[in-house]
Scaffold this motif. Structure first.
Motif, mmCIF file in Angstrom:
data_model
loop_
_atom_site.group_PDB
_atom_site.id
_atom_site.type_symbol
_atom_site.label_atom_id
_atom_site.label_comp_id
_atom_site.label_asym_id
_atom_site.label_seq_id
_atom_site.Cartn_x
_atom_site.Cartn_y
_atom_site.Cartn_z
ATOM 1 N N LEU A 12 -3.301 -0.829 8.421
ATOM 2 C CA LEU A 12 -3.843 0.415 7.885
ATOM 3 C C LEU A 12 -2.862 1.576 8.072
ATOM 4 C CD1 LEU A 12 -6.419 1.376 6.491
ATOM 5 C CD2 LEU A 12 -7.294 2.029 8.725
ATOM 6 N N VAL A 13 -2.212 1.620 9.229
ATOM 7 C CA VAL A 13 -1.204 2.653 9.487
ATOM 8 C C VAL A 13 -0.003 2.463 8.563
ATOM 9 C CG1 VAL A 13 0.466 3.465 11.215
ATOM 10 C CG2 VAL A 13 -1.928 3.123 11.850
ATOM 11 N N LEU A 14 0.411 1.213 8.365
ATOM 12 C CA LEU A 14 1.524 0.946 7.450
ATOM 13 C C LEU A 14 1.178 1.366 6.024
ATOM 14 C CD1 LEU A 14 2.865 -2.514 8.663
ATOM 15 C CD2 LEU A 14 4.045 -0.311 8.752
ATOM 16 N N PHE A 15 -0.050 1.125 5.614
ATOM 17 C CA PHE A 15 -0.496 1.550 4.285
ATOM 18 C C PHE A 15 -0.372 3.070 4.142
ATOM 19 C CE2 PHE A 15 -4.024 3.164 1.645
ATOM 20 C CZ PHE A 15 -3.627 2.653 0.419
ATOM 21 N N GLY A 16 -0.869 3.792 5.131
ATOM 22 C CA GLY A 16 -0.777 5.255 5.103
ATOM 23 C C GLY A 16 0.660 5.735 5.134
ATOM 24 N N LEU A 17 1.500 5.081 5.917
ATOM 25 C CA LEU A 17 2.902 5.454 6.026
ATOM 26 C C LEU A 17 3.624 5.272 4.683
ATOM 27 C CD1 LEU A 17 5.326 6.209 7.913
ATOM 28 C CD2 LEU A 17 5.681 3.741 8.132
ATOM 29 N N PHE A 18 3.453 4.107 4.065
ATOM 30 C CA PHE A 18 4.122 3.870 2.783
ATOM 31 C C PHE A 18 3.560 4.746 1.668
ATOM 32 C CE2 PHE A 18 5.626 -0.089 4.769
ATOM 33 C CZ PHE A 18 6.978 0.025 4.461
ATOM 34 N N LEU A 19 2.293 5.061 1.734
ATOM 35 C CA LEU A 19 1.709 5.969 0.758
ATOM 36 C C LEU A 19 2.296 7.375 0.921
ATOM 37 C CD1 LEU A 19 -0.359 5.862 -1.528
ATOM 38 C CD2 LEU A 19 -2.084 6.603 0.104
ATOM 39 N N ALA A 20 2.428 7.820 2.156
ATOM 40 C CA ALA A 20 3.025 9.139 2.416
ATOM 41 C C ALA A 20 4.496 9.154 2.005
ATOM 42 C CB ALA A 20 2.879 9.496 3.889
ATOM 43 N N LEU A 21 5.219 8.074 2.316
ATOM 44 C CA LEU A 21 6.632 7.995 1.918
ATOM 45 C C LEU A 21 6.784 8.029 0.399
ATOM 46 C CD1 LEU A 21 8.039 5.333 4.429
ATOM 47 C CD2 LEU A 21 8.577 7.787 4.348
ATOM 48 N N SER A 22 5.873 7.389 -0.323
ATOM 49 C CA SER A 22 5.970 7.400 -1.784
ATOM 50 C C SER A 22 5.747 8.803 -2.345
ATOM 51 C CB SER A 22 4.974 6.423 -2.400
ATOM 52 O OG SER A 22 3.653 6.889 -2.224
ATOM 53 N N LEU A 31 5.445 3.158 -3.296
ATOM 54 C CA LEU A 31 4.097 3.074 -3.854
ATOM 55 C C LEU A 31 3.709 1.617 -4.110
ATOM 56 C CD1 LEU A 31 1.651 4.666 -4.801
ATOM 57 C CD2 LEU A 31 2.677 4.755 -7.064
ATOM 58 N N TYR A 32 4.644 0.814 -4.609
ATOM 59 C CA TYR A 32 4.370 -0.610 -4.818
ATOM 60 C C TYR A 32 4.094 -1.313 -3.491
ATOM 61 C CZ TYR A 32 6.015 -0.157 -9.639
ATOM 62 O OH TYR A 32 6.177 0.208 -10.954
ATOM 63 N N ILE A 33 4.866 -0.981 -2.477
ATOM 64 C CA ILE A 33 4.654 -1.583 -1.161
ATOM 65 C C ILE A 33 3.280 -1.179 -0.613
ATOM 66 C CG2 ILE A 33 5.443 -1.618 1.237
ATOM 67 C CD1 ILE A 33 8.311 -1.278 0.137
ATOM 68 N N ALA A 34 2.947 0.103 -0.763
ATOM 69 C CA ALA A 34 1.646 0.585 -0.289
ATOM 70 C C ALA A 34 0.501 -0.090 -1.047
ATOM 71 C CB ALA A 34 1.550 2.097 -0.431
ATOM 72 N N LEU A 40 -3.048 -7.605 2.428
ATOM 73 C CA LEU A 40 -2.880 -8.130 3.775
ATOM 74 C C LEU A 40 -4.038 -7.776 4.704
ATOM 75 C CD1 LEU A 40 0.910 -7.342 4.309
ATOM 76 C CD2 LEU A 40 -0.137 -9.516 3.663
ATOM 77 N N PHE A 41 -4.587 -6.564 4.587
ATOM 78 C CA PHE A 41 -5.601 -6.200 5.568
ATOM 79 C C PHE A 41 -7.040 -6.366 5.106
ATOM 80 C CE2 PHE A 41 -4.666 -1.869 3.922
ATOM 81 C CZ PHE A 41 -5.930 -1.389 3.677
#
Length: 187
Positions: A12-22, A31-34, A40-41
């Protein structure tokens, strides 16, 4: 903390991190990674819909849990009385709390029209997180009723031996027979 819970929070933290990075870098790759991370979760999410709980103090008119007492030395029983249709038989587990159960003599229980089903030791398990809660595997009970003269919707009472509940709640202290010494029989 369990590994499954830890993995859920990390993803969940990784999702938020990649969303913020995008958003910050205006990158479609982030954005694709997010967008791929929920795959996965989602399997790590708890399955709230597979259990039914009989909560103390709620549904007073629909369900009642009683502990029977007997002077004859018979094993005490826990009876879960409910209106037909109260138990959702499509669920996996029916959980109830063993604390605060009223005790009645065996003869004091009214003799209304009942369709009773027994929950055996192998049908029971302790709740993984709630202390003092017991679960009944509903699939086992459904299977047991297939050859009976009444249907699941007619059942209005479940009966459980108190000894079985105690054995489930204290797994290391169950009744076990010691290994006997081998003896030879002579003719």
């Amino acid at each position: 903390m369990k590994l499954k819970t830890l993995a859920f929070w990390i993803s969940l933290v990784l999702f938020g991190l990649f969303l913020a990075l995008s958003v910050v870098y205006e990158s479609t790759i982030y954005l694709y990674i997010a967008s791929a991370l929920p795959v996965l979760f989602v399997p790590l999410l708890p399955d709230f819909g597979s259990n039914q709980y009989i909560k103390p103090g709620k549904n007073r008119g629909q369900v009642e849990i009683i502990r029977t007492t007997s002077d004859s030395g018979a094993s005490p029983l826990i009876m879960i009385r409910f209106y037909p249709g109260y138990v959702r038989w499509n669920k996996k587990w029916l959980y109830f709390s063993v604390s605060g159960i009223s005790a009645y003599p065996m003869l004091a229980i009214p003799g209304d029209q009942t369709a009773t089903l027994s929950a055996l030791l192998h049908d029971l398990k302790a709740h993984p997180r709630k202390k003092g809660w017991i679960g009944i595997r509903l699939a086992n009970l459904k299977q047991r009723t297939q050859n009976m003269s009444y249907t699941l919707q007619e059942i209005n009472r479940l009966v459980i031996h108190v000894e079985d509940i105690q054995q489930v709640l204290t797994p290391g202290k169950g009744v076990s027979s010691p290994a006997s010494k081998s003896t030879s029989i002579q003719a």
